[in-house]
Enzyme design. Sequence first.
Site, PDB file in Angstrom:
ATOM      1  N   HIS A 149       0.838  -1.198   0.000  1.00 24.18           N
ATOM      2  CA  HIS A 149       0.000   0.000   0.000  1.00 24.18           C
ATOM      3  C   HIS A 149       0.880   1.258   0.000  1.00 24.18           C
ATOM      4  O   HIS A 149       0.677   2.169  -0.808  1.00 24.18           O
ATOM      5  CB  HIS A 149      -0.922  -0.007   1.231  1.00 24.18           C
ATOM      6  CG  HIS A 149      -1.803   1.184   1.336  1.00 24.18           C
ATOM      7  ND1 HIS A 149      -3.145   1.135   1.033  1.00 24.18           N
ATOM      8  CD2 HIS A 149      -1.547   2.466   1.696  1.00 24.18           C
ATOM      9  CE1 HIS A 149      -3.678   2.349   1.217  1.00 24.18           C
ATOM     10  NE2 HIS A 149      -2.721   3.176   1.622  1.00 24.18           N
ATOM     11  N   GLU A 150       1.881   1.284   0.885  1.00 20.40           N
ATOM     12  CA  GLU A 150       2.765   2.453   0.952  1.00 20.40           C
ATOM     13  C   GLU A 150       3.657   2.546  -0.288  1.00 20.40           C
ATOM     14  O   GLU A 150       3.927   3.640  -0.781  1.00 20.40           O
ATOM     15  CB  GLU A 150       3.616   2.425   2.225  1.00 20.40           C
ATOM     16  CG  GLU A 150       2.816   2.451   3.518  1.00 20.40           C
ATOM     17  CD  GLU A 150       1.777   3.557   3.588  1.00 20.40           C
ATOM     18  OE1 GLU A 150       2.002   4.656   3.055  1.00 20.40           O
ATOM     19  OE2 GLU A 150       0.713   3.320   4.193  1.00 20.40           O
TER      20      GLU A 150
END
Length: 192
Positions: A149-150
């Site tokens: 996600h990051e």
Amino acid sequence: MILPIVAYGNPVLRKVADEVDPDYPGLKELIANMWETMYASNGVGLAAPQINKSIRLFVIDSEQIFEGMEDEEEKAQYPGDEGAKKVFINAYIKELNGTPWAYNEGCLSIPKIREDVVRSGSVTLEYEDEHFNLHTETFTGITARVILHEYDHIEGKLFIDYLPPLKKQLLKRKLSDISSGKIKVDYKMSFR
């Protein structure tokens, strides 16, 4: 110092971030501020583009997810994953493996929207830590998901990009409200 989180709609969230070199001005302080901002926002990860810095830097603390799990059965759903608290600089994915699985994701830059996103079960990443030591490491389970996600943030992608067109259409008004600041959250945000 707690920094404002950039809201959906800001162009910085759609840029592929630049590499960071060891003489990046104020890097140590920036990393400390990112940790403080992430915790103050009740996040488990934060990428530099989310604080309006288009650089390949993100922090994660998935250990706090496991601390919040009361029973061992719940923890057993993520074998081999005990969480991680790390700084990732100049990260690049080397390999995606494992059975893809869906999980209900949210994002500090897109508050009050959560949707199921399918991601790989494990990721092998090459990255530098805050001392610019090079690592190649494989992560699994929830930790892999938080990292992916990051990582998407430093590649100019958002979790909503994985949604089917109809689902995105249904979210259009909520996304418009977020980008125009018509939303209340308990953390500092920056709107365009």
